[in-house]
Design a protein around this motif. Structure first.
Motif, PDB file in Angstrom:
ATOM      1  N   ALA A 299       0.808  -1.219   0.000  1.00 12.09           N
ATOM      2  CA  ALA A 299       0.000   0.000   0.000  1.00 12.09           C
ATOM      3  C   ALA A 299       0.837   1.264   0.000  1.00 12.09           C
ATOM      4  CB  ALA A 299      -0.941   0.006   1.212  1.00 12.09           C
ATOM      5  N   THR A 300       2.099   1.167   0.430  1.00 14.88           N
ATOM      6  CA  THR A 300       2.950   2.358   0.456  1.00 14.88           C
ATOM      7  C   THR A 300       3.461   2.710  -0.946  1.00 14.88           C
ATOM      8  OG1 THR A 300       4.924   1.016   0.946  1.00 14.88           O
ATOM      9  CG2 THR A 300       3.659   1.876   2.819  1.00 14.88           C
ATOM     10  N   ILE A 301       3.537   1.697  -1.846  1.00  9.98           N
ATOM     11  CA  ILE A 301       3.923   1.954  -3.244  1.00  9.98           C
ATOM     12  C   ILE A 301       3.031   1.111  -4.163  1.00  9.98           C
ATOM     13  CG2 ILE A 301       6.307   2.768  -3.040  1.00  9.98           C
ATOM     14  CD1 ILE A 301       7.224  -0.144  -3.194  1.00  9.98           C
ATOM     15  N   PRO A 302       1.720   1.434  -4.231  1.00  7.63           N
ATOM     16  CA  PRO A 302       0.800   0.589  -5.002  1.00  7.63           C
ATOM     17  C   PRO A 302       0.872   0.882  -6.497  1.00  7.63           C
ATOM     18  CG  PRO A 302      -0.392   2.437  -4.079  1.00  7.63           C
ATOM     19  CD  PRO A 302       1.044   2.570  -3.596  1.00  7.63           C
ATOM     20  N   PHE A 303       0.340  -0.036  -7.264  1.00  7.64           N
ATOM     21  CA  PHE A 303       0.186   0.107  -8.700  1.00  7.64           C
ATOM     22  C   PHE A 303       1.495   0.367  -9.432  1.00  7.64           C
ATOM     23  CE2 PHE A 303      -4.131   1.218  -7.208  1.00  7.64           C
ATOM     24  CZ  PHE A 303      -4.811   0.180  -7.848  1.00  7.64           C
ATOM     25  N   GLU A 304       2.536  -0.357  -9.001  1.00  5.94           N
ATOM     26  CA  GLU A 304       3.729  -0.416  -9.821  1.00  5.94           C
ATOM     27  C   GLU A 304       3.386  -1.181 -11.104  1.00  5.94           C
ATOM     28  OE1 GLU A 304       7.287   0.465  -8.928  1.00  5.94           O
ATOM     29  OE2 GLU A 304       6.060   1.848  -7.770  1.00  5.94           O
ATOM     30  N   LYS A 305       4.171  -0.974 -12.137  1.00  7.09           N
ATOM     31  CA  LYS A 305       3.894  -1.635 -13.413  1.00  7.09           C
ATOM     32  C   LYS A 305       3.840  -3.154 -13.252  1.00  7.09           C
ATOM     33  CE  LYS A 305       5.568  -2.036 -18.166  1.00  7.09           C
ATOM     34  NZ  LYS A 305       6.630  -1.648 -19.142  1.00  7.09           N
ATOM     35  N   GLN A 306       4.719  -3.700 -12.393  1.00  3.51           N
ATOM     36  CA  GLN A 306       4.742  -5.142 -12.188  1.00  3.51           C
ATOM     37  C   GLN A 306       3.456  -5.627 -11.514  1.00  3.51           C
ATOM     38  OE1 GLN A 306       6.379  -7.358 -13.421  1.00  3.51           O
ATOM     39  NE2 GLN A 306       6.419  -9.169 -12.128  1.00  3.51           N
ATOM     40  N   ASP A 307       2.888  -4.809 -10.619  1.00  2.17           N
ATOM     41  CA  ASP A 307       1.616  -5.174  -9.989  1.00  2.17           C
ATOM     42  C   ASP A 307       0.529  -5.374 -11.040  1.00  2.17           C
ATOM     43  OD1 ASP A 307       2.500  -5.078  -7.309  1.00  2.17           O
ATOM     44  OD2 ASP A 307       2.284  -2.910  -7.268  1.00  2.17           O
ATOM     45  N   LEU A 308       0.444  -4.436 -11.979  1.00  2.00           N
ATOM     46  CA  LEU A 308      -0.581  -4.510 -13.019  1.00  2.00           C
ATOM     47  C   LEU A 308      -0.349  -5.706 -13.931  1.00  2.00           C
ATOM     48  CD1 LEU A 308      -0.762  -0.713 -13.944  1.00  2.00           C
ATOM     49  CD2 LEU A 308      -2.184  -1.978 -12.332  1.00  2.00           C
ATOM     50  N   GLN A 309       0.914  -6.022 -14.201  1.00  2.00           N
ATOM     51  CA  GLN A 309       1.209  -7.173 -15.053  1.00  2.00           C
ATOM     52  C   GLN A 309       0.837  -8.481 -14.369  1.00  2.00           C
ATOM     53  OE1 GLN A 309       5.363  -6.558 -16.024  1.00  2.00           O
ATOM     54  NE2 GLN A 309       4.866  -5.442 -17.890  1.00  2.00           N
ATOM     55  N   ILE A 310       1.032  -8.551 -13.054  1.00  2.00           N
ATOM     56  CA  ILE A 310       0.651  -9.762 -12.315  1.00  2.00           C
ATOM     57  C   ILE A 310      -0.865  -9.947 -12.351  1.00  2.00           C
ATOM     58  CG2 ILE A 310       0.587 -10.839 -10.034  1.00  2.00           C
ATOM     59  CD1 ILE A 310       3.314  -9.539  -9.472  1.00  2.00           C
ATOM     60  N   VAL A 311      -1.622  -8.853 -12.154  1.00  2.00           N
ATOM     61  CA  VAL A 311      -3.082  -8.940 -12.222  1.00  2.00           C
ATOM     62  C   VAL A 311      -3.515  -9.410 -13.605  1.00  2.00           C
ATOM     63  CG1 VAL A 311      -5.249  -7.673 -12.050  1.00  2.00           C
ATOM     64  CG2 VAL A 311      -3.395  -7.160 -10.470  1.00  2.00           C
ATOM     65  N   ASP A 312      -2.914  -8.833 -14.647  1.00  2.00           N
ATOM     66  CA  ASP A 312      -3.267  -9.217 -16.018  1.00  2.00           C
ATOM     67  C   ASP A 312      -2.958 -10.689 -16.268  1.00  2.00           C
ATOM     68  OD1 ASP A 312      -4.160  -8.365 -18.718  1.00  2.00           O
ATOM     69  OD2 ASP A 312      -2.113  -8.921 -19.271  1.00  2.00           O
ATOM     70  N   LEU A 313      -1.823 -11.165 -15.741  1.00  2.00           N
ATOM     71  CA  LEU A 313      -1.451 -12.576 -15.887  1.00  2.00           C
ATOM     72  C   LEU A 313      -2.487 -13.490 -15.235  1.00  2.00           C
ATOM     73  CD1 LEU A 313       0.589 -14.937 -16.408  1.00  2.00           C
ATOM     74  CD2 LEU A 313       1.605 -14.363 -14.205  1.00  2.00           C
ATOM     75  N   VAL A 314      -2.915 -13.132 -14.018  1.00  2.00           N
ATOM     76  CA  VAL A 314      -3.896 -13.945 -13.295  1.00  2.00           C
ATOM     77  C   VAL A 314      -5.213 -14.011 -14.061  1.00  2.00           C
ATOM     78  CG1 VAL A 314      -5.295 -14.054 -11.195  1.00  2.00           C
ATOM     79  CG2 VAL A 314      -2.853 -13.545 -11.036  1.00  2.00           C
ATOM     80  N   LEU A 315      -5.645 -12.878 -14.607  1.00  2.00           N
ATOM     81  CA  LEU A 315      -6.910 -12.848 -15.342  1.00  2.00           C
ATOM     82  C   LEU A 315      -6.807 -13.621 -16.648  1.00  2.00           C
ATOM     83  CD1 LEU A 315      -7.944  -9.140 -14.724  1.00  2.00           C
ATOM     84  CD2 LEU A 315      -8.847 -11.174 -13.614  1.00  2.00           C
ATOM     85  N   ARG A 316      -5.666 -13.532 -17.328  1.00  3.99           N
ATOM     86  CA  ARG A 316      -5.486 -14.292 -18.573  1.00  3.99           C
ATOM     87  C   ARG A 316      -5.474 -15.791 -18.314  1.00  3.99           C
ATOM     88  NH1 ARG A 316      -0.776 -13.635 -20.473  1.00  3.99           N
ATOM     89  NH2 ARG A 316       0.098 -11.876 -19.317  1.00  3.99           N
ATOM     90  N   GLU A 317      -5.035 -16.189 -17.111  1.00  2.43           N
ATOM     91  CA  GLU A 317      -5.086 -17.602 -16.741  1.00  2.43           C
ATOM     92  C   GLU A 317      -6.502 -18.045 -16.379  1.00  2.43           C
ATOM     93  OE1 GLU A 317      -3.086 -20.128 -16.694  1.00  2.43           O
ATOM     94  OE2 GLU A 317      -1.244 -19.143 -17.319  1.00  2.43           O
ATOM     95  N   GLY A 318      -7.430 -17.077 -16.293  1.00  2.00           N
ATOM     96  CA  GLY A 318      -8.811 -17.413 -15.995  1.00  2.00           C
ATOM     97  C   GLY A 318      -9.109 -17.622 -14.527  1.00  2.00           C
ATOM     98  N   ARG A 319      -8.239 -17.125 -13.642  1.00  2.00           N
ATOM     99  CA  ARG A 319      -8.465 -17.309 -12.204  1.00  2.00           C
ATOM    100  C   ARG A 319      -9.328 -16.177 -11.640  1.00  2.00           C
ATOM    101  NH1 ARG A 319      -7.768 -22.256 -12.229  1.00  2.00           N
ATOM    102  NH2 ARG A 319      -8.035 -21.787 -14.425  1.00  2.00           N
ATOM    103  N   ALA A 320     -10.011 -16.471 -10.545  1.00  4.12           N
ATOM    104  CA  ALA A 320     -10.721 -15.432  -9.789  1.00  4.12           C
ATOM    105  C   ALA A 320      -9.687 -14.631  -9.000  1.00  4.12           C
ATOM    106  CB  ALA A 320     -11.737 -16.069  -8.852  1.00  4.12           C
ATOM    107  N   ALA A 321      -9.769 -13.314  -9.060  1.00  4.16           N
ATOM    108  CA  ALA A 321      -8.727 -12.466  -8.472  1.00  4.16           C
ATOM    109  C   ALA A 321      -9.302 -11.517  -7.432  1.00  4.16           C
ATOM    110  CB  ALA A 321      -8.014 -11.668  -9.562  1.00  4.16           C
ATOM    111  N   VAL A 322      -8.532 -11.312  -6.363  1.00  2.00           N
ATOM    112  CA  VAL A 322      -8.862 -10.336  -5.320  1.00  2.00           C
ATOM    113  C   VAL A 322      -7.592  -9.536  -5.036  1.00  2.00           C
ATOM    114  CG1 VAL A 322      -9.594  -9.993  -2.923  1.00  2.00           C
ATOM    115  CG2 VAL A 322     -10.616 -11.818  -4.285  1.00  2.00           C
TER     116      VAL A 322
END
Length: 478
Positions: A299-322
């Motif tokens: 939370a002190t350094i949110p939404f780094e580029k790598q964070d967004l790429q990890i979310v995109d990877l999880v969604l492309r794998e078809g997983r439920a994400a939180v």
């Protein structure tokens, strides 16, 4: 399982190789680098006719309690205390070291059964190291080769002798071997049902597999330790402590949760070392086998580029994400910061509109119940099935509100819609000229499904199928 065995020894003697040999899978990372294993990893082992629980541990080293090596040693000692028997592995190829003798003395003081294992005994010149092992005073060493599977019968006999036949063959009647594969594989929430009005209820009793992922030092291991209420996983201020994907089980409100801690994932360009590549591959495998994935943000350094790429990877794998915004106790103005995070989440993650985001603190325990409830709610949406009758009424209404475009003067018609699978929800639409349907209209349909059927934050897939023209072959002949 009838008994528990811990594999112990100094670094780089082949403990993880032996662990993989006994569980029959390459679960633990193996490399020539000393100190690859850091956390203790449990598994279900089979050795001839023996079935038991086995724990792979970090290499024991002499270090202060405040150092990383000292914390690794504490994890290993906890495994020894938990186990009924220890397999003390020494390297017959290189011979004994002063550290081996120190560890042998420590095991002797514990007063628990120990089987001395001389690994790498197939190597040329290993005889001297094998006979040296007698000087440890732990009985006759068992010569094996964990890499090639030699000496396993002798190892089985030594375990039975050390524990006694009564303990070794004490089968637990209600024990059902749990494996490191998807417990729900092949049960796609009613997939293939022909009843158009059938919408199966969500099964809130089945075990749930959850993977915790994120950048290094985001607080993933600390979060799991807080859930368990104990220091089960190795933590510390150093980045990149976790290497293996370690699974732990616990109950939340009567439901079994199997949670996977994973290695931090850096940007691909920065991952150069072989060991880190293995760790990231293990984390990706945990994502593929999970049902719900929690992406931990700092939370002190949110939404780094790598964070967004990890979310995109999880969604492309078809997983439920939180999303879990960790270290919330370090935020100075929580209310204003939360408003800003919500705006950025909607703007930066349009492909997961409505994704659930929860502020938490793994250090203090703040928000963990809310996080678990959001995990359950997201899994419920991920498993959702909608009857064909409701889908076709919705499809007709959507076309009336916003008709498909006309391409080259010919209107595209969407005829029929059905859900072909859940986990994640996937739909098939029969239409004319599916190849000409623009991407913007597909997004319109996906967003409509999210809004009208309450499916926020999970990947939705739509496949289009064109009816075959029975006169197509005649047109081609002309």
């Amino acid at each position: 399982m009838s008994f528990t065995v811990a594999i112990v020894g100094r670094p780089n003697v082949g403990k993880s190789t032996l662990f993989n040999r006994l569980v029959g899978k390459k679960l633990a990372l193996v490399d020539d680098t000393p100190g690859v294993t850091r956390d203790r990893r449990p598994g279900d082992a089979k050795l001839v006719d023996l079935r038991f629980r086995i724990i792979d541990t970090a290499g024991l080293e002499e270090a202060g309690p405040d150092t990383l090596e000292g914390r690794m040693r504490a994890q290993t000692e906890a495994a020894i205390d938990e186990a009924d028997l220890s397999l003390f592995v020494v390297d017959a190829k290189t011979g004994l070291t002063p550290l081996d003798k120190t560890l042998g003395e420590m095991l002797r003081r514990r007063g628990k059964p120990v089987v001395l294992v001389a690994n790498k005994s197939e190597a040329r010149g290993s005889d001297s190291g094998f006979y040296d092992a007698y000087t440890l005073g732990l009985g006759e060493p068992v010569p094996i080769s964990a890499e090639h599977g030699q000496g396993m019968i002798d190892l089985r006999d030594a375990i039975v002798e050390a524990l006694g036949p009564e303990k070794a063959f004490d089968e637990d009647e209600d024990d059902e071997a749990e494996t490191d594969v998807d417990v729900s594989a092949g049960s796609f929430a009613g997939e293939g049902d022909s009843d158009e009005d059938f919408e199966p209820a969500y099964d809130d009793t089945k075990p749930l597999r959850v993977a915790i992922v994120g950048r290094p030092n985001a607080g993933k291991s600390t979060l799991i330790n807080r859930f368990l209420g104990e220091d089960r996983l190795l933590t510390g201020p150093e980045a990149g402590i976790t290497r293996d994907s370690i699974s732990v089980e616990w109950d939340w409100r009567g439901r079994t949760i199997k949670m996977f801690d994973t290695a931090g994932m850096r940007r691909k360009a920065r991952v150069q070392e072989k060991l880190e590549k293995l760790s990231v591959a293990d984390a990706l495998r945990a994502i593929r086998f999970a049902e719900t994935v929690v992406i931990v943000f700092d939370a002190t350094i949110p939404f780094e580029k790598q964070d967004l790429q990890i979310v995109d990877l999880v969604l492309r794998e078809g997983r439920a994400a939180v999303l879990a915004f960790n270290k919330w106790d370090l935020v100075e103005d929580p209310q204003a910061f939360l408003t800003d995070l919500r705006e950025k989440t909607e703007r930066l993650l349009p492909q997961a509109r409505g994704i659930r985001a929860v502020p938490i603190s793994g250090q203090t325990g703040y928000g963990l119940d809310k996080l678990m409830q959001n995990i359950i709610d997201t899994d419920m949406v991920w498993n959702k099935r909608i009857s064909t009758a409701r889908l076709n009424r919705w499809l007709e209404s959507s076309q009336i509100q916003h008709p498909p475009p006309a391409v080259s003067g010919r209107r595209i018609r969407l005829k029929y819609m059905t859900q072909v699978k859940a986990r994640p929800p996937a739909f098939m639409i029969s239409c004319t000229r599916s190849d000409a349907l623009p991407e913007s209209y597909v997004r319109y349909l996906i967003n409509g499904l999210r809004a009208d059927f309450q499916m926020p934050g999970v990947p939705i897939r739509i496949h289009f199928k064109s009816a075959e023209n029975p006169y197509e072959h005649k047109r081609k002949k002309r």
